[in-house]
Design a protein around this motif. Sequence first.
Motif, mmCIF file in Angstrom:
data_model
loop_
_atom_site.group_PDB
_atom_site.id
_atom_site.type_symbol
_atom_site.label_atom_id
_atom_site.label_comp_id
_atom_site.label_asym_id
_atom_site.label_seq_id
_atom_site.Cartn_x
_atom_site.Cartn_y
_atom_site.Cartn_z
ATOM 1 N N GLU A 183 30.688 37.485 39.916
ATOM 2 C CA GLU A 183 30.845 38.548 38.940
ATOM 3 C C GLU A 183 31.291 37.979 37.586
ATOM 4 O OE1 GLU A 183 32.220 38.280 41.844
ATOM 5 O OE2 GLU A 183 32.133 40.135 43.007
ATOM 6 N N ASN A 184 30.710 38.522 36.506
ATOM 7 C CA ASN A 184 31.101 38.063 35.167
ATOM 8 C C ASN A 184 32.595 38.267 34.916
ATOM 9 O OD1 ASN A 184 28.534 37.284 34.615
ATOM 10 N ND2 ASN A 184 28.125 38.816 33.024
ATOM 11 N N SER A 185 33.152 39.333 35.480
ATOM 12 C CA SER A 185 34.579 39.589 35.262
ATOM 13 C C SER A 185 35.431 38.434 35.784
ATOM 14 C CB SER A 185 34.986 40.901 35.929
ATOM 15 O OG SER A 185 34.726 40.853 37.330
ATOM 16 N N LEU A 218 29.258 36.139 28.103
ATOM 17 C CA LEU A 218 29.441 36.867 29.367
ATOM 18 C C LEU A 218 29.873 38.319 29.159
ATOM 19 C CD1 LEU A 218 31.219 34.100 31.490
ATOM 20 C CD2 LEU A 218 28.923 35.013 31.857
ATOM 21 N N LEU A 219 30.280 38.632 27.949
ATOM 22 C CA LEU A 219 30.760 39.996 27.675
ATOM 23 C C LEU A 219 29.599 40.988 27.565
ATOM 24 C CD1 LEU A 219 33.580 39.179 25.106
ATOM 25 C CD2 LEU A 219 33.877 40.028 27.445
ATOM 26 N N ALA A 274 33.943 24.321 32.343
ATOM 27 C CA ALA A 274 33.553 25.532 31.615
ATOM 28 C C ALA A 274 32.097 25.929 31.850
ATOM 29 C CB ALA A 274 33.819 25.342 30.121
ATOM 30 N N GLY A 275 31.182 24.979 31.684
ATOM 31 C CA GLY A 275 29.764 25.294 31.847
ATOM 32 C C GLY A 275 29.428 25.740 33.255
ATOM 33 N N ALA A 276 29.979 25.042 34.242
ATOM 34 C CA ALA A 276 29.713 25.391 35.644
ATOM 35 C C ALA A 276 30.280 26.760 35.987
ATOM 36 C CB ALA A 276 30.318 24.318 36.556
ATOM 37 N N ILE A 277 31.427 27.085 35.436
ATOM 38 C CA ILE A 277 32.021 28.411 35.679
ATOM 39 C C ILE A 277 31.086 29.504 35.168
ATOM 40 C CG2 ILE A 277 33.882 29.967 34.958
ATOM 41 C CD1 ILE A 277 35.757 27.515 35.000
ATOM 42 N N ALA A 278 30.585 29.303 33.955
ATOM 43 C CA ALA A 278 29.708 30.320 33.355
ATOM 44 C C ALA A 278 28.427 30.518 34.151
ATOM 45 C CB ALA A 278 29.392 29.933 31.911
ATOM 46 N N GLU A 279 27.976 29.473 34.842
ATOM 47 C CA GLU A 279 26.712 29.551 35.588
ATOM 48 C C GLU A 279 26.908 29.917 37.056
ATOM 49 O OE1 GLU A 279 24.912 25.770 35.026
ATOM 50 O OE2 GLU A 279 24.616 26.039 32.855
ATOM 51 N N ARG A 309 33.406 30.965 46.435
ATOM 52 C CA ARG A 309 33.135 30.721 45.006
ATOM 53 C C ARG A 309 34.148 31.477 44.154
ATOM 54 N NH1 ARG A 309 27.713 31.607 46.670
ATOM 55 N NH2 ARG A 309 27.553 33.575 45.503
ATOM 56 N N ARG A 310 34.473 32.694 44.581
ATOM 57 C CA ARG A 310 35.485 33.460 43.855
ATOM 58 C C ARG A 310 36.834 32.755 43.883
ATOM 59 N NH1 ARG A 310 33.836 39.142 46.795
ATOM 60 N NH2 ARG A 310 32.249 39.862 45.314
ATOM 61 N N ALA A 311 37.178 32.203 45.038
ATOM 62 C CA ALA A 311 38.461 31.500 45.160
ATOM 63 C C ALA A 311 38.505 30.282 44.249
ATOM 64 C CB ALA A 311 38.688 31.085 46.617
ATOM 65 N N VAL A 312 37.405 29.564 44.170
ATOM 66 C CA VAL A 312 37.364 28.363 43.329
ATOM 67 C C VAL A 312 37.430 28.738 41.846
ATOM 68 C CG1 VAL A 312 36.034 26.308 42.719
ATOM 69 C CG2 VAL A 312 36.120 27.068 45.090
ATOM 70 N N LEU A 313 36.795 29.836 41.475
ATOM 71 C CA LEU A 313 36.913 30.287 40.089
ATOM 72 C C LEU A 313 38.380 30.510 39.726
ATOM 73 C CD1 LEU A 313 33.967 32.855 39.835
ATOM 74 C CD2 LEU A 313 34.175 30.715 38.568
ATOM 75 N N SER A 314 39.103 31.103 40.659
ATOM 76 C CA SER A 314 40.537 31.324 40.426
ATOM 77 C C SER A 314 41.292 29.997 40.321
ATOM 78 C CB SER A 314 41.108 32.169 41.566
ATOM 79 O OG SER A 314 42.502 32.307 41.430
ATOM 80 N N ASP A 315 40.941 29.055 41.195
ATOM 81 C CA ASP A 315 41.610 27.747 41.173
ATOM 82 C C ASP A 315 41.379 27.033 39.839
ATOM 83 O OD1 ASP A 315 42.653 27.980 43.736
ATOM 84 O OD2 ASP A 315 40.886 27.110 44.674
#
Length: 275
Positions: free
Chosen positions: A236-238, A274-275, A227-232, A211-217
């Motif tokens: 880690e929020n960072s 997210l902040l 955007a919405g799927a990333i936020a959910e 999941r972390r790798a896909v967030l980076s992709d």
Amino acid sequence: MENEVSILDDNQLTVEQAIANLQGEDLGLRVYAAWWLGRFRVDVPEAIDVLITALTDEDDRTNAGGYPLRRNAARALGKLGEKRAVPALILALECADFYVREAAAQSLEMLGDTSCIPRLIDLLNNQVPGTLPAPEPPQLVQPFDAIIEALGTLGAVEAMPLIESFLDHFIPRIQYAAARAMYQLTTDPHVASQYGDRLVKALGNEDLQLRRAVLSDLGAIGYLPAAGAIAETLAENSLKLISLKGLLEKQLQTTAPGNLPPEVIKVMTLMDELL
């Protein structure tokens, strides 16, 4: 990292000393100096010169035959933004050490010079003599994800048929790298969105590392519908903020100041939450 424990305080090292260490006889200090120059973005000509020389070092070898100094030098050169390192990095793609090739591909992607595309394609086809597979399972013959991501970022449309064949690779992160590159290389927005949606679906993978790798992709390609799927995403929020920042920066490149569309405002709102 080997012998890193001998370095007690980064503040004790100066640019001049790091450059001197990289040319010294202490192998541990040499490996550390290469990392340090990249970590602190020391882009003075003398640092570039010694790092390029380190790419052909023969003194620092592991028992398995790896080249730790070459790996750190290759990683550092990508961060320093100096394109005269490109020819040496292309030669590093021929190194027997899997991790030197991986670092070289990632740095060539960062440097953005398309002259490396033919050699990257050779490597993706496993047609570079003398290259050895990764030393641990699954012992990939080449660092496919790093190569594919570099080709996508560099706009290597001629590699699309080859990259497409990796969409069904048995390792998920290589599948995701292929989807990311195909999104970047596909000119038809409707077709490209299919690759973006594939990555969005992968955010539901049970493996946190994936999941972390896909967030980076998704951040790298700036796929706005994600955007919405990333936020959910359960991560880690960072990391989610970094991914959303990628979306935002991509959109701002094509948006006139003072005329932000609702989708972009939504991304900014999600980041605030997210902040």
